[in-house]
Scaffold this motif. Structure first.
Motif, PDB file in Angstrom:
ATOM      1  N   ARG A 335       0.837  -1.134   0.052  1.00  0.00           N
ATOM      2  CA  ARG A 335       0.114  -0.052   0.070  1.00  0.00           C
ATOM      3  C   ARG A 335       0.888   1.065  -0.045  1.00  0.00           C
ATOM      4  O   ARG A 335       0.379   2.271  -0.593  1.00  0.00           O
ATOM      5  N   LEU A 336       1.999   1.141   0.733  1.00  0.00           N
ATOM      6  CA  LEU A 336       2.918   2.276   0.718  1.00  0.00           C
ATOM      7  C   LEU A 336       3.467   2.475  -0.850  1.00  0.00           C
ATOM      8  O   LEU A 336       3.548   3.642  -1.476  1.00  0.00           O
ATOM      9  N   ARG A 337       3.784   1.377  -1.314  1.00  0.00           N
ATOM     10  CA  ARG A 337       4.479   1.414  -2.914  1.00  0.00           C
ATOM     11  C   ARG A 337       3.263   1.734  -3.923  1.00  0.00           C
ATOM     12  O   ARG A 337       3.796   2.363  -4.900  1.00  0.00           O
ATOM     13  N   ALA A 338       2.170   1.874  -3.563  1.00  0.00           N
ATOM     14  CA  ALA A 338       1.090   2.327  -4.501  1.00  0.00           C
ATOM     15  C   ALA A 338       1.126   3.900  -4.615  1.00  0.00           C
ATOM     16  O   ALA A 338       0.529   4.485  -5.388  1.00  0.00           O
ATOM     17  N   ALA A 339       1.861   4.480  -3.842  1.00  0.00           N
ATOM     18  CA  ALA A 339       2.268   5.803  -3.954  1.00  0.00           C
ATOM     19  C   ALA A 339       2.671   6.232  -5.366  1.00  0.00           C
ATOM     20  O   ALA A 339       2.596   7.423  -5.756  1.00  0.00           O
ATOM     21  N   LEU A 340       3.505   5.294  -6.064  1.00  0.00           N
ATOM     22  CA  LEU A 340       4.120   5.513  -7.318  1.00  0.00           C
ATOM     23  C   LEU A 340       3.276   4.630  -8.175  1.00  0.00           C
ATOM     24  O   LEU A 340       3.919   4.129  -9.413  1.00  0.00           O
ATOM     25  N   GLY A 341       2.008   4.221  -7.927  1.00  0.00           N
ATOM     26  CA  GLY A 341       1.383   3.181  -9.082  1.00  0.00           C
ATOM     27  C   GLY A 341       1.372   1.878  -8.482  1.00  0.00           C
ATOM     28  O   GLY A 341       0.369   0.814  -8.981  1.00  0.00           O
ATOM     29  N   GLY A 342       2.216   1.326  -7.885  1.00  0.00           N
ATOM     30  CA  GLY A 342       2.331   0.029  -7.504  1.00  0.00           C
ATOM     31  C   GLY A 342       2.890  -1.105  -8.536  1.00  0.00           C
ATOM     32  O   GLY A 342       2.888  -2.235  -8.317  1.00  0.00           O
ATOM     33  N   ASN A 343       3.315  -0.508  -9.537  1.00  0.00           N
ATOM     34  CA  ASN A 343       4.028  -1.560 -10.651  1.00  0.00           C
ATOM     35  C   ASN A 343       5.465  -1.087 -10.512  1.00  0.00           C
ATOM     36  O   ASN A 343       6.045  -1.655 -11.974  1.00  0.00           O
ATOM     37  N   ILE A 344       5.922  -0.373 -10.277  1.00  0.00           N
ATOM     38  CA  ILE A 344       7.391   0.100 -10.250  1.00  0.00           C
ATOM     39  C   ILE A 344       8.420  -1.043 -10.059  1.00  0.00           C
ATOM     40  O   ILE A 344       8.414  -1.839  -8.957  1.00  0.00           O
ATOM     41  N   ARG A 345       9.233  -1.265 -11.025  1.00  0.00           N
ATOM     42  CA  ARG A 345      10.281  -2.350 -10.842  1.00  0.00           C
ATOM     43  C   ARG A 345      11.727  -1.914 -10.936  1.00  0.00           C
ATOM     44  O   ARG A 345      12.650  -2.457 -10.411  1.00  0.00           O
ATOM     45  N   THR A 346      11.758  -0.594 -11.414  1.00  0.00           N
ATOM     46  CA  THR A 346      13.170   0.071 -11.535  1.00  0.00           C
ATOM     47  C   THR A 346      13.279   1.475 -11.000  1.00  0.00           C
ATOM     48  O   THR A 346      12.198   2.178 -11.506  1.00  0.00           O
ATOM     49  N   LEU A 347      13.852   1.816  -9.943  1.00  0.00           N
ATOM     50  CA  LEU A 347      14.084   3.136  -9.557  1.00  0.00           C
ATOM     51  C   LEU A 347      15.597   3.690  -9.780  1.00  0.00           C
ATOM     52  O   LEU A 347      16.492   2.943  -9.355  1.00  0.00           O
ATOM     53  N   VAL A 348      15.935   4.572 -10.378  1.00  0.00           N
ATOM     54  CA  VAL A 348      17.163   5.030 -10.848  1.00  0.00           C
ATOM     55  C   VAL A 348      17.357   6.317 -10.144  1.00  0.00           C
ATOM     56  O   VAL A 348      16.733   7.385 -10.504  1.00  0.00           O
ATOM     57  N   THR A 349      18.547   6.819  -9.917  1.00  0.00           N
ATOM     58  CA  THR A 349      19.049   8.308  -9.371  1.00  0.00           C
ATOM     59  C   THR A 349      20.386   8.284  -9.603  1.00  0.00           C
ATOM     60  O   THR A 349      21.258   7.580  -9.878  1.00  0.00           O
TER      61      THR A 349
END
Length: 613
Positions: A335-349
């Motif tokens: 539910r916390l990950r749903a903040a970005l839609g819940g489908n994120i597999r890759t976050l890059v910075t």
């Protein structure tokens, strides 16, 4: 993957349009706030129409076209129309200081300057140098980009334009080694320098990025929200084209979280500041819940952290803990990950170090934020963490396209097909070794497993009066880990001890005071408070215990305002412009050393002298 067979960016675009005419190419928000998708067939028609208008304005193969404006579908379409004509895209950041923009225009000498209506005022300042024309004038009738009042009005241009464009779209021959784009260094240490890349180099970079991170499925959402004047966002757009992902253009970067929740992208890129703000947002969401919910989330995060740490070292958790962690992930963390839609597999910075506390927080949530490292002088990212090979605090392993080595003085050197040939109008010998390696100017080391760690810029190294050499970036990351600090700038060249200029993370400091019954949100007032000064003094003294005596800050000034692009203290990518910061705040720095000499005992113990304005 179309980039395996395409020889130019034009071929990449045309191949995707031919393969997927009915698939959505990109999407924009309507006035009603809904996402409107444009299929590839219509996108190709729009690019052809813009190319005809460019021809009517006299554009010739090899001409430079300046593009001034925030990220938008209009920017994207214009970029590919210029390339279709054999032109060279010159991205210009509308938020760059005026002197920087003028320096860029001097280097680029564009045949035409196209601008987003929002950047009209900035563009018209250069009407005496070249023809200027709005995106709206160049766009096809079904232009999906942003509309503004008066946007349909034609601007005066020096070249005569035909009353109506030719019926047939132009077809300029484009070869792999033709220049495709001109970009600029950030100007963190002085005037920007121009860098030219070819179609071949951009395709090499596209393949490298696609190979480093999990692929998006055809039709999945991708986000375009970072400045397109800088290469990385445009490279991610090329990867999306290659994979058949749908690029969603976010007009206002402040709405990126809401947009991601709606689009449900598989990947998202952002600077460390974005992830810091995202963490704050998640924590605020947790804090507003009831006591039982807060306890549940804290427990879930502890279990998530245990699961991540066990996986990182290849250890199996006891089955009871593993089961509890799985349930906590499904019922709470998802539910916390749903903040970005819940489908994120890759976050890059990238662009700056990310705080370890932020990396660990997101890992506990079930998100691994992958730090990467790139330089303007190499179209291919230098190194990147990967989902199956990452190490917090590092920028990952060098990409296969790059050959990296570390010079005896710690400078990172690189060779590869994405490396530039030298600054436009500059001397190649100034920035390459005799055997052809580019001198990045960055300091770093490779560990035994091949992970690269950065230690700052070679030119930023501070030499104290005692002869000690200190890389400030590493210390700024260490001291900047304090939740109450926004920016930390270490100074001390020629001085016996180090000092720091700090700006406050106002919400955190205000919350700390509120817990003590004090209501204060004014930044300048907070910077002058003795208790806030003592708070930072205690924080810095604790952090100093993990550093050597020569790396400890003995003088601290709290600034009454944030560092800014407008004051020339930050680049448009939010990097520190140290020279300008030291010039603007020279009197504060002098006062620190003059008024509060640091005894040797203070340096050894980590005690800090603070000095608010």
């Amino acid at each position: 993957m179309r980039s395996r067979t395409a020889q130019t960016i034009v071929e990449l675009w045309q191949g995707r349009a031919a393969q997927s005419p009915s698939l959505a190419a990109f999407a924009t928000r309507t006035a009603a706030g809904q996402w409107h998708a444009t299929p590839w067939a219509a996108s190709e028609t729009q690019v052809q129409a813009i190319a005809r208008r460019l021809l009517a304005h006299g554009l010739r193969p090899g001409d430079h076209v300046g593009v001034l404006g925030p990220a938008s579908a209009a920017w994207h379409l214009l970029e590919h129309a210029v390339l279709r004509m054999g032109g060279v895209v010159v991205g210009l950041d509308p938020y760059a200081p005026d002197d920087q923009l003028r320096a860029m225009m001097d280097l680029a000498r564009p045949a035409l300057l196209a601008y987003d209506p929002q950047a009209r005022h900035a563009a018209l300042r250069f009407a005496d140098r070249c023809p200027v024309v709005s995106f709206t004038e160049l766009a096809a009738p079904d232009e999906p980009g942003r509309k503004t009042a008066g946007a349909g009005r034609r601007e005066p241009v020096e070249r005569s334009a035909a009353a109506s464009p030719p019926a047939a779209p132009p077809a300029a021959p484009v070869s792999p080694d033709d220049p495709a784009t001109l970009l600029f260094t950030s100007g963190s240490t002085g005037a920007p320098k121009a860098i030219r890349y070819t179609h071949r180099q951009l395709l090499v970079a596209c393949r490298a990025i696609a190979g480093a991170f999990p692929a998006a499925a055809e039709g999945e959402g991708a986000m375009c929200w970072l400045p397109m004047a800088h290469l990385f966002q445009r490279m991610m757009n090329l990867v999306a084209i290659d994979q058949g992902a749908v690029i969603h253009f976010v007009d206002d970067p402040r709405t990126i979280v809401q947009a991601a929740r709606e689009v449900r992208p598989a990947a998202l890129i952002g600077v460390p500041r974005f992830f810091e703000k995202l963490r704050e947002r998640v924590q605020e969401q947790i804090a507003t819940g009831g006591p039982w919910r807060r306890r549940a989330v804290k427990l879930a995060l502890r279990l998530g952290r245990r699961r991540h740490d066990a996986r990182a070292v290849g250890v199996r958790l006891p089955w009871t803990v593993a089961l509890a962690a799985a349930l906590a992930d499904r019922l709470v963390l998802s539910r916390l990950r749903a903040a970005l839609g819940g489908n994120i597999r890759t976050l890059v910075t990238g662009s700056a170090p990310m705080a370890l506390a932020d990396l660990e927080f997101f890992a506990a949530m079930g998100w691994i934020v992958l730090e990467a490292y790139g330089v303007s002088e190499n179209a291919v990212p230098m190194a990147a963490n990967r989902a199956d090979a990452y190490r917090f605090g590092s920028v990952g392993k060098p990409l296969a396209e790059n050959t990296l080595r570390i010079a005896p003085d710690g400078e990172i050197l690189v060779q590869g097909p994405g490396v530039f040939d030298g600054y436009v109008g500059g001397d190649r010998a100034d920035c390459f070794t005799p055997d052809g390696y580019y001198r990045t100017g960055d300091l770093g080391r490779l560990d035994d497993d091949g992970f690269l760690y950065l230690h700052g810029r070679k030119s930023d190294v501070i030499k104290t009066s005692t002869g000690r050499k200190v890389a400030p970036a590493r210390l700024e990351a260490a001291y900047g880990a304090s939740p109450y600090v926004n920016h930390c700038v270490v100074v001390g060249e020629g001085r016996k001890h180090l000092a720091a200029l700090c700006t406050l993370h106002v919400p955190a400091v205000a919350a700390w005071l509120a817990q003590r019954g004090v209501v204060e949100n004014d930044e300048a007032a907070l910077a002058r408070r003795p208790d806030v000064q003592r708070l930072l003094e205690d924080q810095f003294a604790e952090i100093a215990q993990t550093l050597s005596p020569a790396e400890r800050i003995c003088h601290l000034a709290i600034l009454e305002r944030q560092l800014s692009i407008a004051a020339g203290e930050l680049t448009t990518t939010l990097k520190l412009r140290r020279g300008q910061i030291e010039r603007v705040h020279a009197s504060r720095i002098s006062a620190l050393y003059a008024e509060r000499p640091a005894p040797a005992a203070a340096a050894a113990s980590g005690a800090v002298n603070t000095h608010g304005q």
